[in-house]
Write a protein that holds these residues in place. Structure first.
Motif, PDB file in Angstrom:
ATOM      1  N   ASP A  29       0.857  -1.198   0.000  1.00 19.97           N
ATOM      2  CA  ASP A  29       0.000   0.000   0.000  1.00 19.97           C
ATOM      3  C   ASP A  29       0.887   1.240   0.000  1.00 19.97           C
ATOM      4  OD1 ASP A  29      -2.143  -1.694   0.123  1.00 19.97           O
ATOM      5  OD2 ASP A  29      -2.545  -1.359   2.262  1.00 19.97           O
ATOM      6  N   ALA A  30       0.332   2.335  -0.586  1.00 18.89           N
ATOM      7  CA  ALA A  30       1.117   3.570  -0.678  1.00 18.89           C
ATOM      8  C   ALA A  30       0.196   4.786  -0.532  1.00 18.89           C
ATOM      9  CB  ALA A  30       1.857   3.628  -2.011  1.00 18.89           C
ATOM     10  N   THR A  31       0.816   5.927  -0.203  1.00 20.15           N
ATOM     11  CA  THR A  31       0.071   7.201  -0.121  1.00 20.15           C
ATOM     12  C   THR A  31       0.773   8.243  -0.968  1.00 20.15           C
ATOM     13  OG1 THR A  31       1.285   7.920   1.825  1.00 20.15           O
ATOM     14  CG2 THR A  31      -0.793   6.728   2.209  1.00 20.15           C
ATOM     15  N   LEU A  32      -0.025   9.232  -1.418  1.00 21.19           N
ATOM     16  CA  LEU A  32       0.521  10.268  -2.296  1.00 21.19           C
ATOM     17  C   LEU A  32      -0.266  11.554  -2.053  1.00 21.19           C
ATOM     18  CD1 LEU A  32       2.245  11.225  -4.762  1.00 21.19           C
ATOM     19  CD2 LEU A  32       0.351  10.426  -6.207  1.00 21.19           C
ATOM     20  N   THR A  33       0.433  12.686  -2.001  1.00 19.14           N
ATOM     21  CA  THR A  33      -0.216  13.997  -1.909  1.00 19.14           C
ATOM     22  C   THR A  33       0.173  14.806  -3.141  1.00 19.14           C
ATOM     23  OG1 THR A  33      -0.237  14.024   0.498  1.00 19.14           O
ATOM     24  CG2 THR A  33      -0.431  16.162  -0.630  1.00 19.14           C
ATOM     25  N   VAL A  34      -0.849  15.348  -3.838  1.00 16.42           N
ATOM     26  CA  VAL A  34      -0.606  16.153  -5.039  1.00 16.42           C
ATOM     27  C   VAL A  34      -1.173  17.540  -4.780  1.00 16.42           C
ATOM     28  CG1 VAL A  34      -0.943  16.385  -7.515  1.00 16.42           C
ATOM     29  CG2 VAL A  34      -0.813  14.108  -6.477  1.00 16.42           C
ATOM     30  N   CYS A  35      -0.273  18.543  -4.636  1.00 13.90           N
ATOM     31  CA  CYS A  35      -0.719  19.905  -4.371  1.00 13.90           C
ATOM     32  C   CYS A  35      -0.650  20.781  -5.609  1.00 13.90           C
ATOM     33  CB  CYS A  35       0.145  20.525  -3.267  1.00 13.90           C
ATOM     34  SG  CYS A  35      -0.087  19.750  -1.640  1.00 13.90           S
ATOM     35  N   ASP A  36       0.344  20.585  -6.454  1.00 10.31           N
ATOM     36  CA  ASP A  36       0.503  21.448  -7.626  1.00 10.31           C
ATOM     37  C   ASP A  36      -0.249  20.833  -8.787  1.00 10.31           C
ATOM     38  OD1 ASP A  36       1.248  23.292  -9.411  1.00 10.31           O
ATOM     39  OD2 ASP A  36       3.382  22.788  -9.463  1.00 10.31           O
ATOM     40  N   ILE A  37      -1.549  21.078  -8.825  1.00  7.97           N
ATOM     41  CA  ILE A  37      -2.398  20.460  -9.837  1.00  7.97           C
ATOM     42  C   ILE A  37      -2.027  20.932 -11.239  1.00  7.97           C
ATOM     43  CG2 ILE A  37      -4.799  20.128 -10.585  1.00  7.97           C
ATOM     44  CD1 ILE A  37      -4.070  18.737  -7.990  1.00  7.97           C
ATOM     45  N   PRO A  38      -1.722  22.246 -11.495  1.00  8.51           N
ATOM     46  CA  PRO A  38      -1.440  22.682 -12.865  1.00  8.51           C
ATOM     47  C   PRO A  38      -0.159  22.099 -13.444  1.00  8.51           C
ATOM     48  CG  PRO A  38      -2.025  24.559 -11.467  1.00  8.51           C
ATOM     49  CD  PRO A  38      -1.764  23.402 -10.570  1.00  8.51           C
ATOM     50  N   ASN A  39       0.768  21.594 -12.595  1.00  9.46           N
ATOM     51  CA  ASN A  39       2.033  21.078 -13.099  1.00  9.46           C
ATOM     52  C   ASN A  39       1.760  19.947 -14.059  1.00  9.46           C
ATOM     53  OD1 ASN A  39       4.648  19.516 -13.153  1.00  9.46           O
ATOM     54  ND2 ASN A  39       5.224  21.225 -11.810  1.00  9.46           N
ATOM     55  N   ALA A  40       2.550  19.897 -15.143  1.00  9.90           N
ATOM     56  CA  ALA A  40       2.350  18.882 -16.194  1.00  9.90           C
ATOM     57  C   ALA A  40       2.501  17.477 -15.640  1.00  9.90           C
ATOM     58  CB  ALA A  40       3.335  19.106 -17.338  1.00  9.90           C
ATOM     59  N   SER A  41       3.345  17.340 -14.605  1.00  9.65           N
ATOM     60  CA  SER A  41       3.551  16.001 -14.052  1.00  9.65           C
ATOM     61  C   SER A  41       2.303  15.468 -13.372  1.00  9.65           C
ATOM     62  CB  SER A  41       4.715  16.036 -13.045  1.00  9.65           C
ATOM     63  OG  SER A  41       4.399  16.920 -11.969  1.00  9.65           O
ATOM     64  N   SER A  42       1.371  16.344 -13.008  1.00  4.06           N
ATOM     65  CA  SER A  42       0.148  15.903 -12.345  1.00  4.06           C
ATOM     66  C   SER A  42      -0.775  15.146 -13.289  1.00  4.06           C
ATOM     67  CB  SER A  42      -0.600  17.115 -11.771  1.00  4.06           C
ATOM     68  OG  SER A  42       0.159  17.741 -10.761  1.00  4.06           O
ATOM     69  N   ARG A  43      -0.475  15.215 -14.582  1.00  8.49           N
ATOM     70  CA  ARG A  43      -1.328  14.517 -15.545  1.00  8.49           C
ATOM     71  C   ARG A  43      -0.899  13.069 -15.749  1.00  8.49           C
ATOM     72  NH1 ARG A  43      -0.545  19.394 -18.559  1.00  8.49           N
ATOM     73  NH2 ARG A  43       0.793  18.284 -20.027  1.00  8.49           N
ATOM     74  N   THR A  44       0.358  12.694 -15.292  1.00 15.72           N
ATOM     75  CA  THR A  44       0.880  11.339 -15.614  1.00 15.72           C
ATOM     76  C   THR A  44       1.503  10.694 -14.383  1.00 15.72           C
ATOM     77  OG1 THR A  44       2.951  12.350 -16.313  1.00 15.72           O
ATOM     78  CG2 THR A  44       1.295  11.911 -18.027  1.00 15.72           C
ATOM     79  N   ILE A  45       0.727  10.558 -13.365  1.00 16.84           N
ATOM     80  CA  ILE A  45       1.226   9.923 -12.138  1.00 16.84           C
ATOM     81  C   ILE A  45       1.020   8.408 -12.275  1.00 16.84           C
ATOM     82  CG2 ILE A  45       0.949   9.776  -9.655  1.00 16.84           C
ATOM     83  CD1 ILE A  45      -0.218  12.637  -9.766  1.00 16.84           C
ATOM     84  N   ASP A  46       2.150   7.640 -12.247  1.00 15.65           N
ATOM     85  CA  ASP A  46       2.094   6.180 -12.421  1.00 15.65           C
ATOM     86  C   ASP A  46       1.882   5.556 -11.055  1.00 15.65           C
ATOM     87  OD1 ASP A  46       2.283   3.561 -13.067  1.00 15.65           O
ATOM     88  OD2 ASP A  46       4.279   3.687 -14.003  1.00 15.65           O
ATOM     89  N   LEU A  47       0.678   5.113 -10.781  1.00 14.14           N
ATOM     90  CA  LEU A  47       0.367   4.530  -9.483  1.00 14.14           C
ATOM     91  C   LEU A  47       1.051   3.183  -9.301  1.00 14.14           C
ATOM     92  CD1 LEU A  47      -3.452   5.374  -9.020  1.00 14.14           C
ATOM     93  CD2 LEU A  47      -1.448   6.651  -8.236  1.00 14.14           C
ATOM     94  N   PHE A  48       1.279   2.444 -10.411  1.00 12.39           N
ATOM     95  CA  PHE A  48       1.896   1.131 -10.283  1.00 12.39           C
ATOM     96  C   PHE A  48       3.320   1.253  -9.731  1.00 12.39           C
ATOM     97  CE2 PHE A  48       4.188  -2.588 -11.840  1.00 12.39           C
ATOM     98  CZ  PHE A  48       3.324  -3.613 -11.448  1.00 12.39           C
ATOM     99  N   SER A  49       3.966   2.371 -10.115  1.00 13.52           N
ATOM    100  CA  SER A  49       5.345   2.547  -9.650  1.00 13.52           C
ATOM    101  C   SER A  49       5.403   2.804  -8.147  1.00 13.52           C
ATOM    102  CB  SER A  49       6.005   3.706 -10.410  1.00 13.52           C
ATOM    103  OG  SER A  49       5.360   4.936 -10.081  1.00 13.52           O
ATOM    104  N   LEU A  50       4.278   3.155  -7.547  1.00 17.79           N
ATOM    105  CA  LEU A  50       4.249   3.425  -6.121  1.00 17.79           C
ATOM    106  C   LEU A  50       4.082   2.160  -5.294  1.00 17.79           C
ATOM    107  CD1 LEU A  50       1.901   6.570  -6.129  1.00 17.79           C
ATOM    108  CD2 LEU A  50       4.394   6.492  -6.230  1.00 17.79           C
ATOM    109  N   LEU A  51       3.787   1.010  -5.944  1.00 14.92           N
ATOM    110  CA  LEU A  51       3.486  -0.225  -5.209  1.00 14.92           C
ATOM    111  C   LEU A  51       4.760  -0.980  -4.778  1.00 14.92           C
ATOM    112  CD1 LEU A  51       0.523  -1.536  -7.421  1.00 14.92           C
ATOM    113  CD2 LEU A  51       0.417  -0.291  -5.246  1.00 14.92           C
ATOM    114  N   GLY A  52       5.898  -0.602  -5.244  1.00 14.30           N
ATOM    115  CA  GLY A  52       7.138  -1.300  -4.869  1.00 14.30           C
ATOM    116  C   GLY A  52       7.516  -2.326  -5.922  1.00 14.30           C
ATOM    117  N   GLY A  53       8.674  -2.788  -5.819  1.00 13.33           N
ATOM    118  CA  GLY A  53       9.191  -3.697  -6.845  1.00 13.33           C
ATOM    119  C   GLY A  53       8.605  -5.081  -6.807  1.00 13.33           C
ATOM    120  N   THR A  54       7.867  -5.464  -5.760  1.00 17.18           N
ATOM    121  CA  THR A  54       7.321  -6.815  -5.670  1.00 17.18           C
ATOM    122  C   THR A  54       5.985  -6.956  -6.369  1.00 17.18           C
ATOM    123  OG1 THR A  54       6.220  -6.266  -3.590  1.00 17.18           O
ATOM    124  CG2 THR A  54       8.462  -7.156  -3.462  1.00 17.18           C
ATOM    125  N   ALA A  55       5.419  -5.849  -6.864  1.00 15.20           N
ATOM    126  CA  ALA A  55       4.092  -5.923  -7.493  1.00 15.20           C
ATOM    127  C   ALA A  55       4.196  -6.636  -8.818  1.00 15.20           C
ATOM    128  CB  ALA A  55       3.522  -4.522  -7.699  1.00 15.20           C
TER     129      ALA A  55
END
Length: 876
Positions: A33-59
């Motif tokens: 399990d993972a948590t994420l906080t996104v505050c800068d919504i207009p930033n271009a990176s906010s459009r492509t957040i890879d949730l799978f990469s947050l699960l760790g290498g064992t996923a």
């Protein structure tokens, strides 16, 4: 939010708050399990957040994603989260489920994402027209940057109020500032953006009140219609346009139309007039309101006829079909499609609307047979007929447009009963039928036979049955013989339906003989018109209770009159009603019928009559209302008409005639005239008016004059309240009329009477004025003192006199002395002239003064005026 503040947030929040925190390890297959906080919504990176990469290498790749809170930002196939697609700041969870073939007991992991608030970027300035009504404040954003999230709060900075995103700008005008604030969440701070809104007032062309008129009811109230009266809430400064080219608006700014003229020239229809108000700003468009005027013509179905086809007998109920045909009346009805509203009475009745066509004045529509399932009378009533295109501005004239459909029963006279009439010989026999309870109400033809005292077969007569009862007449020709006749009904037929049935109903007729009139005699005396006319009849024989019928011809005519008499010893008298004798002259009374009341038998009488004369009553005198002057003391003798044949009364009861010397009053009088035959006319009434003119009134000091002015009667008149109508006499009664030029005399009394030209009357009372001619103002009226005189008796300058001094100084005295200072004369107003005699020395008329110079002393005796002295020369 300023541009620098936006850049700061984008850099700081993205690098500081974009972090991943490991959570509890659930399994090796789905990762952790993972948590994420996104505050800068207009930033271009906010459009492509890879949730799978947050699960760790064992996923284990190849699994599936679920958007647990339906945020809408996750691509379920790729696991890529686009935070800019999430419309509300909040905490969202996303679950990854590993492939099921990996042998893991627990193959799910959850990523918890906190989405910070974003308030967007507003346009520099937004212009809005008030006519849009409700304006969504989110439209104030520039549309280029990322759209703001929706769960913030708007604040009206101008009015210091929190508002919804949709605001009503209808009644707003001016510049307003609104701030949109997204609340802080987690480690993401609150954010605000400010929008500047300029609201421009839209022109108001008003709300129309369309006009639907029935032109047939008259349009006189609309010959000068102000179109502004048909709109409300409008701005001034606009112009009206005639959309229908009626020609009513003739100049720029015209707003009055004549609807009556529109109808007279163009007929019924829709007419439009538009009011356009121009906008005074580029944001709002011009506003246009159109007033629609609908003119309709009333349809007149007066004398139209509705026919329901058709009446039947009760044995035809199961097979009958029906239709209604409406034929227009005299008024034209255009061809076309119409709604027809109608009702049907009866146990299965109801109301219905059908659609049908009028073609050449005729409309036909079918009507259901379900309405007519019983014996009876069914009324089909047309309640309204309107064109399918009508707006119902007119109430069409329908009146009584209906028809009855009758389902007739088969006629049945079972148990019917005939009464036994008692009649006279050669008289119709009226027979009452009752208890025909099986016979429906209606009109029938019956066939009957007569036997007994009289005989007849196959006689046909028509009867109307109501409630099991009917009446029919056996004509007098079948009752020629007295005695008992037997009548039997053998058949009955319904006249309308022609349904027929056999019958067997028996009755009797009792026939009495007629009375004898051959010995009757009539005598009537001549009378004065208006007096009772008595007719004496003899020759009744042994009749003791009779009724006679008579007519009057000649100067008076009448229809057949009847009177009941009780003859004694064969004779009787009666008074002819006065209402039958409205005219004077010769009339003849003819006895036409004699009835024996004991048997109710009567017979026509021929040759029994007598003539009589009604002396004429003179007509009421022709009179007019009369007016008299009170001063004249008029009497009855002055009334017109007058003569021995006329009598005057002061009461409508005409109790006692007035004598000629009766003094008239203001009251009603009544006059009659007596003819040579001694007949007195009805009275005529007049109203006598006694006019009393008020005596003239004298103004204050109106009788005082100065004699030097030679005042006249006209001057006296001018000092009254009625100078144009007053007349003067030298005595209160029997005096002489004085002309307006008559010179007034001091201390004379004059008598004034006012005269009314309208009533031609003098006042009964008078105004007595005793004139004074001493009202003089000395300075205003200088007088002349002569310096000599010649008392030689030639009639010229024979005395020494100071003319008119008595008017100025009524108490003056004059002394004359000779040159030795000896008195010669002493005078005053009563002795005004010195004739040259020495009165002081020689007494009255004694001593003649010689020629020479004399001296005078004049004492004024008024206003403290000192005496004056002078000299005069006497030359005979």
């Amino acid at each position: 939010m300023t541009e620098n503040y936006n850049k700061f947030l984008r850099l700081f929040l993205f690098f500081v708050f974009f972090s991943i925190f490991s959570s509890t390890l659930h399994s090796q297959c789905a990762g952790t399990d993972a948590t994420l906080t996104v505050c800068d919504i207009p930033n271009a990176s906010s459009r492509t957040i890879d949730l799978f990469s947050l699960l760790g290498g064992t996923a284990t790749p190849g699994g599936t994603w679920t958007d647990d809170n339906e945020s809408g930002g996750l691509n379920l196939n790729t696991g890529i989260l686009n935070a800019q697609l999430i419309r509300q700041s909040s905490v969202y969870t996303y679950t990854y489920t590993a492939p099921s073939n990996n042998g893991c007991a627990d193959n799910t992991a959850v990523v918890t994402v906190t989405i910070g608030g974003y308030s967007g970027v507003t346009s520099p300035n937004v212009s809005v027209c008030s006519s849009v009504g409700f304006f969504n404040l989110f439209q104030a954003f520039n549309g280029v940057d990322v759209s703001p999230q929706s769960n913030g709060q708007w604040h009206n900075d101008t009015t210091n109020q929190y508002v919804n995103s949709s605001i009503n700008v209808t009644n707003m005008e001016g510049n307003f500032q609104f701030t949109y604030t997204m609340p802080a969440i987690g480690t993401c701070p609150a954010m605000s953006s400010t929008a500047f809104i300029s609201v421009f007032r839209a022109p108001e062309s008003g709300t129309p009140a369309h006009l639907d008129l029935c032109a047939s009811d008259g349009l006189s109230a609309y010959t000068d219609l102000d179109l502004f009266s048909r709109i409300s809430g409008y701005d001034l400064g606009g112009t009206w346009r005639d959309n229908s080219a009626t020609g009513e608006l003739t100049f720029n700014g015209d707003h009055n139309i004549n609807i009556e003229r529109i109808y007279n020239t163009r007929g019924e229809g829709n007419y439009g007039f538009s009011y356009r108000v121009p906008s005074n700003n580029p944001i709002c468009p011009d506003d246009i309101t159109t007033v629609r005027i609908r003119l309709e013509t009333k349809l007149d179905f007066t004398d139209a006829v509705a026919v329901v086809n058709s009446d039947i007998c009760e044995d035809e109920i199961s097979t009958a079909s029906y239709s209604v045909m409406i034929t227009k009346g005299p008024a034209p009805i255009p061809n076309g499609t119409y709604y027809v509203y109608f009702t049907v009475s009866g146990p299965n009745g109801g109301s219905e609307r059908v659609t049908a066509n009028f073609t050449n004045g005729i409309l036909i529509f079918p009507i259901s047979s379900d309405y007519f399932k019983d014996v009876g009378i069914f009324n089909v009533n047309i309640t309204n007929i309107v064109s399918v295109n009508s707006i119902l501005a007119c109430r069409n004239i329908i009146n009584n447009l209906s028809d009855d459909l009758i389902v007739y029963p088969l006629p049945d006279l079972t148990d019917a009963v005939l009464d036994t009439p008692v009649i006279c010989q050669n008289q119709d026999a009226v027979i009452n039928m009752s208890n025909a309870l099986n016979l429906a109400d209606g009109v029938y033809d019956i066939v009957y036979n007569i036997s007994g005292a009289n005989a007849a077969t196959a006689q046909v007569t028509r009867i109307t049955v109501v409630g099991g009862k009917a009446v029919f007449t056996v004509p007098e020709v079948l009752n020629a013989k007295s005695g008992t006749s037997v009548i039997r009904i053998t058949r009955i037929t319904n006249v309308v339906s022609q349904c027929t049935n056999t019958a067997n109903v028996r009755g009797e007729i009792q026939i009495n003989p007629l009375p004898n009139f051959s010995t009757l005699r009539l005598q009537i005396q001549n009378v004065c018109f208006g007096e009772s006319v008595t007719a004496a009849i003899s020759g009744f024989g042994n009749l003791t209770d009779v009724t006679i019928s008579y007519t009057i011809s000649g100067s008076n005519t009448s229809g057949i009159e009847t009177v009941t008499l009780t003859p004694v010893n064969g004779s009787a008298n009666f008074v002819v009603p006065s209402v039958l004798l409205p005219n004077s002259g010769t009339s003849t009374l003819n006895i036409t019928n004699l009835k024996n009341n004991s048997t109710n038998c009567d017979t026509a009488v021929v040759g029994v009559s007598d003539s009589f004369v009604l002396n004429q009553i003179p007509a009421a005198p022709s009179v007019n209302n009369q007016t008299f002057c009170k001063a004249d003391d008029s009497t009855v003798a002055d009334l017109q008409p007058h003569g021995n044949q006329y009598k005057w009364y002061n009461s409508p009861s005409l109790t006692t005639p007035l004598v000629d010397s009766y003094i008239l009053k203001s009251e009603n009088y009544y006059v009659t005239v007596t003819s040579a035959a001694g007949c007195v006319s009805p009275p005529s009434m007049i109203t006598v008016t006694i006019t009393d003119v008020p005596a003239p009134e004298l103004k204050q000091d109106g009788g005082n004059f100065c004699g030097l002015d030679n005042p006249t009667i006209l001057d006296l008149s001018n000092n009254t309240n009625s100078p144009m109508t007053v007349v003067w006499y030298d005595a209160p009664t029997g005096g002489n009329l004085l002309s307006s030029s008559t010179i007034l005399i001091d201390k004379n009394t004059y008598y004034g009477f006012d005269f009314s030209p309208t009533d031609n009357c003098f006042s009964d009372e008078n105004l007595a004025v005793t004139v004074s001619l001493k009202d003089c103002d000395a300075p205003q009226y200088p007088f002349f003192i002569p310096d000599g005189f010649s008392p030689n008796g030639d009639g010229i300058n024979d005395s020494f006199v100071i003319k008119d001094i008595e008017f100025l100084y009524p108490n003056y005295t004059l002394e004359i002395f000779n040159r030795y200072g000896l008195g010669m004369y002493k005078g005053d107003k009563n002795k005004p002239a010195w004739d040259g005699m020495n009165y002081e020395r020689s007494g009255i008329a004694g001593g003649v003064a010689p020629n020479g110079v004399y001296f005078y002393v004049l004492h004024f005796n008024k206003d403290n005026k000192p005496p004056i002295q002078g000299r005069l020369y006497l030359n005979r």
